[in-house]
Design a protein around this motif. Sequence first.
Motif, mmCIF file in Angstrom:
data_model
loop_
_atom_site.group_PDB
_atom_site.id
_atom_site.type_symbol
_atom_site.label_atom_id
_atom_site.label_comp_id
_atom_site.label_asym_id
_atom_site.label_seq_id
_atom_site.Cartn_x
_atom_site.Cartn_y
_atom_site.Cartn_z
ATOM 1 N N PHE A 110 0.850 -1.188 0.000
ATOM 2 C CA PHE A 110 0.000 0.000 0.000
ATOM 3 C C PHE A 110 0.884 1.236 0.000
ATOM 4 O O PHE A 110 2.042 1.186 0.422
ATOM 5 C CB PHE A 110 -0.917 0.000 1.238
ATOM 6 N N GLY A 111 0.334 2.338 -0.460
ATOM 7 C CA GLY A 111 1.112 3.567 -0.474
ATOM 8 C C GLY A 111 0.242 4.789 -0.231
ATOM 9 O O GLY A 111 -0.902 4.858 -0.685
ATOM 10 N N LEU A 112 0.797 5.712 0.515
ATOM 11 C CA LEU A 112 0.161 7.023 0.690
ATOM 12 C C LEU A 112 1.231 8.056 0.396
ATOM 13 O O LEU A 112 2.280 8.069 1.046
ATOM 14 C CB LEU A 112 -0.358 7.203 2.121
ATOM 15 N N TYR A 113 1.011 8.875 -0.620
ATOM 16 C CA TYR A 113 1.977 9.917 -0.953
ATOM 17 C C TYR A 113 1.278 11.256 -0.796
ATOM 18 O O TYR A 113 0.304 11.541 -1.488
ATOM 19 C CB TYR A 113 2.498 9.724 -2.382
ATOM 20 N N LEU A 172 5.660 13.471 1.522
ATOM 21 C CA LEU A 172 5.872 12.323 2.404
ATOM 22 C C LEU A 172 5.203 11.082 1.811
ATOM 23 O O LEU A 172 4.050 11.148 1.369
ATOM 24 C CB LEU A 172 5.264 12.620 3.779
ATOM 25 N N GLY A 173 5.914 9.971 1.806
ATOM 26 C CA GLY A 173 5.342 8.698 1.355
ATOM 27 C C GLY A 173 5.369 7.682 2.487
ATOM 28 O O GLY A 173 6.371 7.568 3.192
ATOM 29 N N ILE A 174 4.279 6.962 2.670
ATOM 30 C CA ILE A 174 4.220 5.897 3.678
ATOM 31 C C ILE A 174 3.833 4.607 2.964
ATOM 32 O O ILE A 174 2.827 4.568 2.243
ATOM 33 C CB ILE A 174 3.209 6.237 4.793
ATOM 34 N N TYR A 175 4.636 3.556 3.149
ATOM 35 C CA TYR A 175 4.465 2.319 2.368
ATOM 36 C C TYR A 175 4.424 1.084 3.276
ATOM 37 O O TYR A 175 5.455 0.446 3.509
ATOM 38 C CB TYR A 175 5.613 2.173 1.362
ATOM 39 N N PRO A 176 3.265 0.728 3.791
ATOM 40 C CA PRO A 176 3.158 -0.533 4.525
ATOM 41 C C PRO A 176 2.952 -1.698 3.557
ATOM 42 O O PRO A 176 2.573 -1.496 2.395
ATOM 43 C CB PRO A 176 1.909 -0.324 5.397
ATOM 44 N N ILE A 178 9.003 4.617 5.047
ATOM 45 C CA ILE A 178 8.604 6.032 5.098
ATOM 46 C C ILE A 178 9.622 6.836 4.301
ATOM 47 O O ILE A 178 10.832 6.705 4.527
ATOM 48 C CB ILE A 178 8.565 6.554 6.560
ATOM 49 N N GLN A 179 9.125 7.623 3.359
ATOM 50 C CA GLN A 179 10.025 8.430 2.527
ATOM 51 C C GLN A 179 9.640 9.894 2.655
ATOM 52 O O GLN A 179 8.461 10.241 2.532
ATOM 53 C CB GLN A 179 9.915 7.975 1.066
ATOM 54 N N LEU A 180 10.620 10.726 2.910
ATOM 55 C CA LEU A 180 10.376 12.172 3.004
ATOM 56 C C LEU A 180 11.310 12.868 2.016
ATOM 57 O O LEU A 180 12.534 12.796 2.153
ATOM 58 C CB LEU A 180 10.634 12.674 4.427
ATOM 59 N N GLY A 205 9.350 6.652 -4.471
ATOM 60 C CA GLY A 205 9.855 5.338 -4.865
ATOM 61 C C GLY A 205 11.323 5.387 -5.244
ATOM 62 O O GLY A 205 12.095 6.172 -4.698
ATOM 63 N N GLN A 206 11.695 4.540 -6.197
ATOM 64 C CA GLN A 206 13.100 4.403 -6.601
ATOM 65 C C GLN A 206 13.200 4.659 -8.098
ATOM 66 O O GLN A 206 13.417 3.735 -8.880
ATOM 67 C CB GLN A 206 13.597 2.994 -6.283
#
Lengths: 383, 76
Positions: free
Chosen positions: A191-194, A203-207, A246-248, B43-44
């Motif tokens: 799943f992803g929330l960007y 911010l991206g959250i990827y469970p 988690i990506q910021l 992403g990448q």
Amino acid sequence: MGQRLDSAYKKQVLSKTDVQVLFSFYTQDNDHSAVTGGIGTENLQVYSPQFFINHQRDSFNTVHIDGGVDIISSASTDNIDFVVSSASKVDARGHTNIGYSRLLHDKQNRVGGNLMYSIESDYTSRGAGLNWSKTSADQSRALSANAQVFFDDLRWGRFENGKPIKLIYPEELRTKEWFDSHQRNSFNFSFGLYQTLNKRMALGIYPGVSYQTGELATPFHRVYFTDDSERVENLPGSRMKIPLGIQLNSFIGSRWILRSYYRFYWDDFGIEAHTLAVESPIKATRVLTFTPFVRLYSQTKANYFKPYKLHDINQQFYTSDYDLSGFTSFKTGIGIRYAPFNAQHYITFKEVELRYAYYKRSDGLQAHMITTYFSFGSQRKRK
Amino acid sequence: MNIMNRKLLKYCALFVTALAALSCESVKPYQRVYVNDSEMKPGQPGARGFEESVQVYREGASGGGSSKTSGGCGCN
């Protein structure tokens, strides 16, 4: 006059095609090969050309295809039979992925599916996926969900005989059939929330959750025990994995971007892992970007891992594969990207990127990775 | 990595998430020049995918926004 202009208006449909080509090279070395029970050479080189094509037929329909070949030169797999021969040392892996997605009429929801296939001499993987994404009307938020299944076959013999024949065990252990099954199935949900946070931050959250079942051990991995006996690696028949990433990404000033990423990972083999990665693209000019990066990773060992000759013969599950040991790893390197502005041509050269990474694991494994990436695009009016 | 370092990593992640949440504000389409920049893609993207594949093979962990989760042995 206005009416004449309105009647002259003709809606045009644009079709767009993007093509990316990658040439990658990987080399590693160490002395902890699982083929020889946690000792012995891990020397490996992989040459990996790949392509990706995205064709947007109109505003709604997109087709995707990618594929590639990994040409693998592995010293460790040559030790399955302890007979050094160029024929068993070189292997190849071919892989492809074909997908289609459609933007629904609300222009916010996109749904799609894809089929995947990969083949090497001792492995075949068939996969399928479904995906959904929704972008908010103001483009500030995107939600996504992805489901994938893989059905893998661990039997050897496709390249040599045209069909899979049998599982390949180490030469001296071929007196009995060690495994009941040659299938490995994977079910992955991600799943992803960007979310755009402000003018300069996103911010991206990827469970995710992944479940594997079937034969999870590798048939040609040896394990040596404290009493000097030897067996084929044996692992439980299922594995549950739960990652959370988690990506910021932040745009700092007018030329500097900071991409930061953290991932927590847990699985029921006993591995708990933490990943921290920071990339810092710097726009030296409008067309040239330098991206230094660093990545730190740590994992606890799987419950079933022990080094060479440290396993007890009474254990139910055992492996000496150092990919499942406890270790820390460090990666650093730099990418150089050139992206000119020249969109006036039918086929546009969009960018080229050269990226080098050095990877070191605390068990002594060292690797170098080089990737060259080319991107092209074309756009035309459809009648 | 010892327990202290792991806790430090967790606190860093919490701090970054909290900081991001506090920074949330409405962004108009004409203000999206920075967040739409190619280097801000999630992403990448680009040449990063190959390294991600290698890491999936050489490490126990996978997923969490990475591009590859299966489809190959990686047993060399």
